[in-house]
Design an enzyme around this catalytic site. Structure first.
Site, PDB file in Angstrom:
ATOM      1  N   ARG A 177     -22.868  -2.167  27.897  1.00  0.00           N
ATOM      2  CA  ARG A 177     -23.845  -3.891  28.262  1.00  0.00           C
ATOM      3  C   ARG A 177     -22.128  -4.799  28.023  1.00  0.00           C
ATOM      4  NH1 ARG A 177     -26.822  -7.345  23.846  1.00  0.00           N
ATOM      5  NH2 ARG A 177     -26.806  -6.299  22.280  1.00  0.00           N
ATOM      6  N   ASP A 460     -25.869  -8.814  14.507  1.00  0.00           N
ATOM      7  CA  ASP A 460     -25.382  -8.692  15.485  1.00  0.00           C
ATOM      8  C   ASP A 460     -24.710 -10.493  15.821  1.00  0.00           C
ATOM      9  OD1 ASP A 460     -27.136  -9.497  16.950  1.00  0.00           O
ATOM     10  OD2 ASP A 460     -26.806  -8.117  18.605  1.00  0.00           O
TER      11      ASP A 460
END
Length: 540
Positions: A177, A460
């Site tokens: 990603r 996150d």
């Protein structure tokens, strides 16, 4: 460029390219002439369009603030109504995706993820990482070594880590990603301009590992984050073609799964799949960033778009059910995978906490599997087996359930916009929780770590974004706390921030910079689109 030392490498720089980050031994293998030439080509071809699309995002927010609502686009109705098109065939290594492990690309995590038993590893250069220069370069280096079977790691305590096998067929498929379109890379410039962080991540990965992945029987695969419009997907599709042509790789070899984690993208799922054409691999329900995007997009529209406490918003809320059911329906209609959201729980030494966490994860994954999802995410190797068991029970010997087209699903724009029907309240406990998690996460983020265990959850950047955005929205909408009756004001938030920081482990000085950044984002009159943009500027 940084002055070389006796041991630092010297880069072979193409014309117009500058690299200002520190150069350590081995960096030249990732920052190769080929990689830097590809970055330069991508920048010169695509940077004007990236800037145009970022400007267009602001126009959407302005229109919503003026009373318009998000809706399915009339100009792309022909794409949605054409039942004949499909995405490309499922790529090698991406046929069975029933459990996907997520995590940053540091060396220890890379080994643990590859040994986790998951079918896919989302190797994260985005929200579970930070754009610290060492991470930008060493992430692709670690992935290359993992694919080559040469990776190893010894901890400061002397513990050794190694792959359980070097047979790539037996290891998770790596799907990297990159950063979103909004983030720059300040250490690599082309013709005097900063480059796109996402395109830098993509180019470095392609040049280091694409052929290795192909040789291993898989391919270069990517998760694309935070897109808000199908024309942003078109830029990625063009980047894929540029890179494949430059590296002599057949078009269509790259595959991309797109996170539907912004509110505008939820109204353009089919168009996003269509733009990526033969490169499409599916869509993912990025639930935490989706909530952040709801707040960001409708932040000035009053109580109908004010969410309750973050932990009170579950996937069974009407708007979230509409979002996930539409995602499964859209993917399977077009032959693509639908991948469920994150289970952020991490195993605890407390057996009672552990049992509750595993029960929540199991229930969450059962809902997804029964809704037709083809797989789902977990944030810790200890949760892989639970997710696997749930999807095994539903899938059996089938690799996926793409044939379950969910023709029963009919989601309207009103269903997606039904934020006011979300159960829950805004409480002081929730406000304190947002402050605590936001500051604790930022304090670690600024040191270079993007995945942080807080209160038995792997957090996150999306967590910090939701936390500061909710505080901003509650202040600007004069929300009353259900448990204390107080109105959320800047003064109340500042007082609670002082109390929360005083109770955090360690010295208050450890949190000074993070507290200042959180206050700037949550208490300012103007709303900043992304917390990570100013945080990146504050990062060494």
């Amino acid at each position: 460029m940084t002055e070389p030392t006796a041991t630092s490498p010297v880069l072979d720089l193409p014309e117009g390219v500058e690299v200002t980050g520190e150069l350590k031994p081995g960096y030249e293998e990732i920052l190769s002439r080929q990689a830097l030439e590809l970055i330069a080509t991508l920048h010169r071809e695509l940077e004007p369009r990236r800037q145009e699309r970022l400007a267009a995002r602001a126009e959407v927010v302005r229109a919503v603030s003026d009373g318009a609502d998000l809706d399915f686009l009339p100009e792309t109705a022909h794409i949605r109504e054409d039942d004949s098109w499909r995405v490309g065939e499922h790529a090698p290594g991406l046929v069975d995706r029933r459990v996907e492990m997520t995590g940053p690309t540091d060396r220890k995590m890379t080994i643990n993820a590859m040994n986790s038993g998951a079918r896919v590893w989302l190797a994260d250069q985005e929200d579970a990482n930070t754009p610290m220069w060492a991470n930008v370069v060493e992430g692709p280096l670690n992935l290359r070594d993992a694919i080559a079977g040469t990776i190893s790691f010894t901890s400061p305590e002397g513990k050794e880590y190694a792959l359980s096998t070097t047979d790539q067929a037996q290891l998770p498929t790596i799907v990297m990603r990159p950063r979103g379109w909004h983030l720059d890379e300040k250490h690599i410039t082309v013709d005097g301009q900063r480059t796109s962080g996402g395109l830098v991540d993509f180019a470095l990965s392609m040049c280091a590992s694409a052929q290795l992945q192909i040789d291993a029987g898989k391919g270069p695969y990517f998760y694309l984050p935070k897109m808000e419009h199908h024309l942003e997907a078109r830029i990625w599709n063009d980047a894929f073609n540029i890179a494949q042509d430059a590296l002599g790789i057949p078009r269509g070899t790259i595959r991309a799964t797109c996170l539907i984690e912004t509110y505008p993208a939820a109204f353009q799922m089919e168009e996003i799949l269509y733009e990526l054409k033969e490169h499409s691999a599916g869509l993912n329900a990025g639930r935490w960033d989706y909530l952040f995007s709801i707040i960001k997009t409708y932040r000035t529209r009053g109580e109908d778009f004010v969410l309750p406490d973050r932990n009170a918003v579950t996937m069974t809320a009407p708007m979230m059910r509409a979002y996930t059911e539409l995602l499964v329906r859209t993917c399977h209609k077009r032959g693509a995978h639908a991948i469920g959201g994150m289970a952020a729980f991490i195993p605890s030494k407390d057996e009672e906490i552990n049992a509750a966490a595993f029960d929540k994860v199991r229930g969450d994954k059962q809902r997804e599997a029964n809704d037709g999802f083809d797989g789902s995410w977990v944030a810790h190797p200890g949760m892989v087996e639970t997710c696997l068991e749930v999807f095994d029970a539903v899938l059996g010997d089938k690799p996926n359930q793409v044939d379950n087209t969910r023709a029963d699903v009919d989601v309207s724009a009103a269903d997606l916009l039904a934020v006011k029907n979300t159960p829950g309240e805004v409480t002081e406990e929730g406000l304190r929780g947002n402050i605590e998690v936001g500051i604790r996460y930022l304090a670690v983020w600024l040191t270079g770590r993007g995945a942080v265990g807080i209160n038995n959850l792997m957090e996150d950047a999306a967590t910090a974004e939701i936390s500061r955005s909710q505080v901003w929205q509650w202040i600007h909408n004069g929300v009353t706390l259900a448990d204390t009756g107080e109105t959320v004001t800047r003064e109340l938030v500042q007082r609670l921030m002082d109390e929360v920081v005083a109770e955090l482990p360690g010295d208050a000085a450890d949190y000074r910079e993070a507290t200042g950044l959180f206050a700037e984002m949550a208490l300012s009159e103007d709303y900043a689109d992304f917390l990570t943009v100013p945080a990146y500027e504050a990062m060494p």
